[in-house]
Design a protein around this motif. Sequence first.
Motif, PDB file in Angstrom:
ATOM      1  N   ALA A 116       0.832  -1.207   0.000  1.00 20.38           N
ATOM      2  CA  ALA A 116       0.000   0.000   0.000  1.00 20.38           C
ATOM      3  C   ALA A 116       0.865   1.256   0.000  1.00 20.38           C
ATOM      4  O   ALA A 116       0.463   2.285  -0.531  1.00 20.38           O
ATOM      5  N   ALA A 117       2.044   1.176   0.579  1.00 22.72           N
ATOM      6  CA  ALA A 117       2.941   2.328   0.660  1.00 22.72           C
ATOM      7  C   ALA A 117       3.892   2.422  -0.519  1.00 22.72           C
ATOM      8  O   ALA A 117       4.582   3.425  -0.684  1.00 22.72           O
ATOM      9  N   GLU A 118       3.919   1.418  -1.352  1.00 21.08           N
ATOM     10  CA  GLU A 118       4.956   1.335  -2.385  1.00 21.08           C
ATOM     11  C   GLU A 118       4.948   2.486  -3.379  1.00 21.08           C
ATOM     12  O   GLU A 118       6.007   2.948  -3.793  1.00 21.08           O
ATOM     13  N   LYS A 119       3.815   2.993  -3.772  1.00 19.00           N
ATOM     14  CA  LYS A 119       3.777   4.107  -4.729  1.00 19.00           C
ATOM     15  C   LYS A 119       4.485   5.325  -4.152  1.00 19.00           C
ATOM     16  O   LYS A 119       5.312   5.957  -4.821  1.00 19.00           O
ATOM     17  N   VAL A 120       4.182   5.638  -2.900  1.00 20.60           N
ATOM     18  CA  VAL A 120       4.841   6.768  -2.255  1.00 20.60           C
ATOM     19  C   VAL A 120       6.337   6.498  -2.159  1.00 20.60           C
ATOM     20  O   VAL A 120       7.164   7.374  -2.420  1.00 20.60           O
ATOM     21  N   MET A 121       6.686   5.267  -1.813  1.00 22.28           N
ATOM     22  CA  MET A 121       8.097   4.924  -1.672  1.00 22.28           C
ATOM     23  C   MET A 121       8.836   5.025  -2.999  1.00 22.28           C
ATOM     24  O   MET A 121       9.959   5.527  -3.049  1.00 22.28           O
ATOM     25  N   SER A 122       8.210   4.569  -4.068  1.00 18.80           N
ATOM     26  CA  SER A 122       8.883   4.646  -5.372  1.00 18.80           C
ATOM     27  C   SER A 122       9.072   6.102  -5.792  1.00 18.80           C
ATOM     28  O   SER A 122      10.099   6.451  -6.369  1.00 18.80           O
ATOM     29  N   ASP A 123       8.100   6.949  -5.473  1.00 22.84           N
ATOM     30  CA  ASP A 123       8.251   8.381  -5.758  1.00 22.84           C
ATOM     31  C   ASP A 123       9.380   8.980  -4.925  1.00 22.84           C
ATOM     32  O   ASP A 123      10.185   9.769  -5.421  1.00 22.84           O
ATOM     33  N   GLU A 124       9.434   8.604  -3.645  1.00 18.92           N
ATOM     34  CA  GLU A 124      10.510   9.071  -2.771  1.00 18.92           C
ATOM     35  C   GLU A 124      11.864   8.605  -3.305  1.00 18.92           C
ATOM     36  O   GLU A 124      12.837   9.351  -3.278  1.00 18.92           O
ATOM     37  N   TRP A 125      11.923   7.367  -3.769  1.00 14.93           N
ATOM     38  CA  TRP A 125      13.170   6.824  -4.303  1.00 14.93           C
ATOM     39  C   TRP A 125      13.625   7.627  -5.518  1.00 14.93           C
ATOM     40  O   TRP A 125      14.799   7.973  -5.636  1.00 14.93           O
ATOM     41  N   ALA A 126      12.700   7.945  -6.384  1.00 11.24           N
ATOM     42  CA  ALA A 126      13.038   8.708  -7.590  1.00 11.24           C
ATOM     43  C   ALA A 126      13.606  10.079  -7.227  1.00 11.24           C
ATOM     44  O   ALA A 126      14.500  10.590  -7.920  1.00 11.24           O
ATOM     45  N   GLN A 127      13.133  10.663  -6.140  1.00  6.51           N
ATOM     46  CA  GLN A 127      13.565  12.002  -5.737  1.00  6.51           C
ATOM     47  C   GLN A 127      14.792  11.994  -4.830  1.00  6.51           C
ATOM     48  O   GLN A 127      15.570  12.939  -4.861  1.00  6.51           O
ATOM     49  N   LYS A 133      22.918   3.409  -7.412  1.00 11.31           N
ATOM     50  CA  LYS A 133      22.771   3.014  -8.819  1.00 11.31           C
ATOM     51  C   LYS A 133      21.541   2.138  -9.048  1.00 11.31           C
ATOM     52  O   LYS A 133      21.249   1.780 -10.186  1.00 11.31           O
ATOM     53  N   LEU A 134      20.846   1.784  -7.984  1.00 12.66           N
ATOM     54  CA  LEU A 134      19.693   0.896  -8.120  1.00 12.66           C
ATOM     55  C   LEU A 134      18.473   1.639  -8.657  1.00 12.66           C
ATOM     56  O   LEU A 134      18.174   2.746  -8.222  1.00 12.66           O
ATOM     57  N   GLU A 135      17.787   1.010  -9.570  1.00  9.33           N
ATOM     58  CA  GLU A 135      16.479   1.502 -10.005  1.00  9.33           C
ATOM     59  C   GLU A 135      15.464   0.981  -8.994  1.00  9.33           C
ATOM     60  O   GLU A 135      15.737   0.043  -8.238  1.00  9.33           O
ATOM     61  N   TRP A 136      14.264   1.562  -8.984  1.00  2.79           N
ATOM     62  CA  TRP A 136      13.273   1.179  -7.975  1.00  2.79           C
ATOM     63  C   TRP A 136      12.981  -0.318  -7.995  1.00  2.79           C
ATOM     64  O   TRP A 136      12.855  -0.935  -6.940  1.00  2.79           O
ATOM     65  N   ASN A 137      12.901  -0.936  -9.167  1.00  7.94           N
ATOM     66  CA  ASN A 137      12.578  -2.372  -9.214  1.00  7.94           C
ATOM     67  C   ASN A 137      13.646  -3.216  -8.514  1.00  7.94           C
ATOM     68  O   ASN A 137      13.356  -4.324  -8.068  1.00  7.94           O
ATOM     69  N   GLN A 138      14.860  -2.704  -8.385  1.00  7.43           N
ATOM     70  CA  GLN A 138      15.904  -3.393  -7.629  1.00  7.43           C
ATOM     71  C   GLN A 138      15.882  -2.950  -6.162  1.00  7.43           C
ATOM     72  O   GLN A 138      16.013  -3.768  -5.252  1.00  7.43           O
ATOM     73  N   ALA A 139      15.708  -1.663  -5.938  1.00  2.69           N
ATOM     74  CA  ALA A 139      15.748  -1.097  -4.588  1.00  2.69           C
ATOM     75  C   ALA A 139      14.551  -1.519  -3.749  1.00  2.69           C
ATOM     76  O   ALA A 139      14.653  -1.592  -2.523  1.00  2.69           O
ATOM     77  N   ARG A 140      13.428  -1.811  -4.384  1.00  2.07           N
ATOM     78  CA  ARG A 140      12.208  -2.144  -3.637  1.00  2.07           C
ATOM     79  C   ARG A 140      12.411  -3.360  -2.725  1.00  2.07           C
ATOM     80  O   ARG A 140      11.840  -3.432  -1.652  1.00  2.07           O
TER      81      ARG A 140
END
Length: 157
Positions: A116-127, A133-140
């Motif tokens: 449920a929190a992943e969308k916010v987390m992926s946005d935070e990761w992008a910023q 060097k990790l993209e979100w699909n790796q960092a998640r």
Amino acid sequence: MKANNDVEAPEEAIYAPESHPVAGGIGALGGAAAGAALGAGLGPLGAVTGAVIGVACGAIAGKAIAAGIDPEAEDVYWQKQYRHEPYYESEYAYDDYGPAYRLGWQLYSPHQSFEAAEKVMSDEWAQGRGSSKLEWNQARHAAKAGWSRIGSLQVGD
């Protein structure tokens, strides 16, 4: 409440800022001072930028400490553990995985799932992933591990 994409929006903030206002304020002040000092070597603009970044990081750390999370202990734990995780890839260092672990435990909420929190987390990761060097699909995977560890530590609380 439904968002525009018909996905249910969380009822509460991922990390409720009002949960620990004093600790957040103390952390923000300390972070501002540290950030300004570090940025001062780059001139006045560096000091201001460092202070702004320090406020944000200090506030999060202050809230985490007040919530019973020891940021230093978590960092030490993951520095020792990350190479043993199933998603670990040897071409990446702790500097790549560390920010994802921190994101997971900083945004942990017992009131909702990681998914449920992943969308916010992926946005935070992008910023705010810094030099990782990790993209979100790796960092998640690391973020979820950080989230899950805090959840398991707080079960008895």
